[in-house]
Design a protein around this motif. Sequence first.
Motif, mmCIF file in Angstrom:
data_model
loop_
_atom_site.group_PDB
_atom_site.id
_atom_site.type_symbol
_atom_site.label_atom_id
_atom_site.label_comp_id
_atom_site.label_asym_id
_atom_site.label_seq_id
_atom_site.Cartn_x
_atom_site.Cartn_y
_atom_site.Cartn_z
ATOM 1 N N VAL A 102 -31.392 16.129 64.845
ATOM 2 C CA VAL A 102 -30.837 15.152 63.898
ATOM 3 C C VAL A 102 -29.886 14.201 64.592
ATOM 4 O O VAL A 102 -29.009 14.630 65.354
ATOM 5 C CB VAL A 102 -30.082 15.857 62.749
ATOM 6 N N THR A 104 -28.101 9.974 63.579
ATOM 7 C CA THR A 104 -27.861 9.147 62.404
ATOM 8 C C THR A 104 -29.111 8.368 62.006
ATOM 9 O O THR A 104 -29.632 8.516 60.900
ATOM 10 C CB THR A 104 -26.687 8.181 62.642
ATOM 11 N N ASN A 106 -32.150 8.394 63.585
ATOM 12 C CA ASN A 106 -33.432 8.995 63.965
ATOM 13 C C ASN A 106 -34.277 7.994 64.759
ATOM 14 O O ASN A 106 -35.503 7.965 64.649
ATOM 15 C CB ASN A 106 -34.198 9.439 62.709
ATOM 16 N N THR A 130 -29.736 11.126 59.299
ATOM 17 C CA THR A 130 -28.931 11.122 58.082
ATOM 18 C C THR A 130 -28.979 9.751 57.408
ATOM 19 O O THR A 130 -28.829 9.659 56.187
ATOM 20 C CB THR A 130 -27.473 11.501 58.399
ATOM 21 N N GLU A 131 -29.185 8.707 58.205
ATOM 22 C CA GLU A 131 -29.365 7.344 57.678
ATOM 23 C C GLU A 131 -30.457 6.678 58.509
ATOM 24 O O GLU A 131 -30.176 5.827 59.352
ATOM 25 C CB GLU A 131 -28.061 6.548 57.765
ATOM 26 N N ALA A 158 -35.930 10.746 56.807
ATOM 27 C CA ALA A 158 -34.641 11.169 56.282
ATOM 28 C C ALA A 158 -34.545 12.688 56.338
ATOM 29 O O ALA A 158 -35.499 13.401 56.025
ATOM 30 C CB ALA A 158 -34.466 10.686 54.847
ATOM 31 N N LEU A 159 -33.387 13.184 56.729
ATOM 32 C CA LEU A 159 -33.194 14.621 56.860
ATOM 33 C C LEU A 159 -33.520 15.349 55.565
ATOM 34 O O LEU A 159 -34.186 16.395 55.571
ATOM 35 C CB LEU A 159 -31.746 14.913 57.280
ATOM 36 N N GLY A 160 -33.065 14.818 54.441
ATOM 37 C CA GLY A 160 -33.291 15.482 53.161
ATOM 38 C C GLY A 160 -34.748 15.611 52.785
ATOM 39 O O GLY A 160 -35.109 16.459 51.964
ATOM 40 N N ALA A 171 -27.747 18.856 65.761
ATOM 41 C CA ALA A 171 -27.258 17.482 65.673
ATOM 42 C C ALA A 171 -26.962 16.985 67.077
ATOM 43 O O ALA A 171 -26.165 17.579 67.793
ATOM 44 C CB ALA A 171 -26.000 17.415 64.819
ATOM 45 N N ALA A 176 -23.769 12.331 62.861
ATOM 46 C CA ALA A 176 -24.703 13.134 62.073
ATOM 47 C C ALA A 176 -24.149 14.535 61.850
ATOM 48 O O ALA A 176 -24.245 15.087 60.750
ATOM 49 C CB ALA A 176 -26.058 13.195 62.771
ATOM 50 N N HIS A 179 -21.830 14.863 59.061
ATOM 51 C CA HIS A 179 -22.372 14.602 57.727
ATOM 52 C C HIS A 179 -23.549 15.524 57.381
ATOM 53 O O HIS A 179 -24.271 15.258 56.421
ATOM 54 C CB HIS A 179 -22.812 13.133 57.614
ATOM 55 N N LEU A 180 -23.725 16.604 58.123
ATOM 56 C CA LEU A 180 -24.782 17.544 57.798
ATOM 57 C C LEU A 180 -24.454 18.284 56.509
ATOM 58 O O LEU A 180 -23.285 18.467 56.167
ATOM 59 C CB LEU A 180 -24.962 18.558 58.929
#
Length: 232
Positions: A102, A104, A106, A130-131, A158-160, A171, A176, A179-180
Amino acid sequence: MNTERFSLAERARIHAALGDSARLAIVDTLIAGDVAPGELGAALELPTNLVAHHLKVLEDAGLVVRTRSEGDRRRTYVRLQSEALAAVATPAALAAERVVFVCTQNSARSQLAAGIWSRRSHVPAISAGTEPAERVHPRALKTARRHGLDPSGWRTAALGDVVRRDDLLIAVCDNAHEHLPTGQVPRLHWSIPDPAPADTDAAFEAAYAELADRIDRLAPALTPDGITGSKQ
């Protein structure tokens, strides 16, 4: 370690620093990834003053350095010195069904990490942000090809959208890491400078080299079994 680069006194100082159980526990923790001093204290149940003392001894011995976060500049992370790692034990055995690298956007570090990992380990790996940016950085693609990786299928994500509960998150970016998802375990942090601001081949090569070095240390210690559970 290349002992020719170290005097007998320096080598003795390294071994002396590792002679304390708390300092050895700190080094064991740092082999897998970078950790903030406060996180070290919480993980090892050590008070702040003892963490500070032990880190000072390890710093004086040349075993660790502190770096400031590229995300939250108020935070610092402790990392092992790569030249001293050969004098330290390999990481404790870990288990995960999949690794997710991960950063920010990617667009560079996490993509390169997943590509390198796939050549070093049978444990599957993907990358996410993350973004996430709209595309992978052109210099990351160029660097990948220069090292024999095939980036033709690389896409940002996106990670989610991709993470599962029992993934091992790594990370490779301070921002990132900070903000995990708080409930996501297991996780590691590698504080690797972002090559994008410099936007030079040298910066991307430096990121690639550090990723490859860390992956070479971790991959042999990671097995695909041992972590089970339902997936999201």
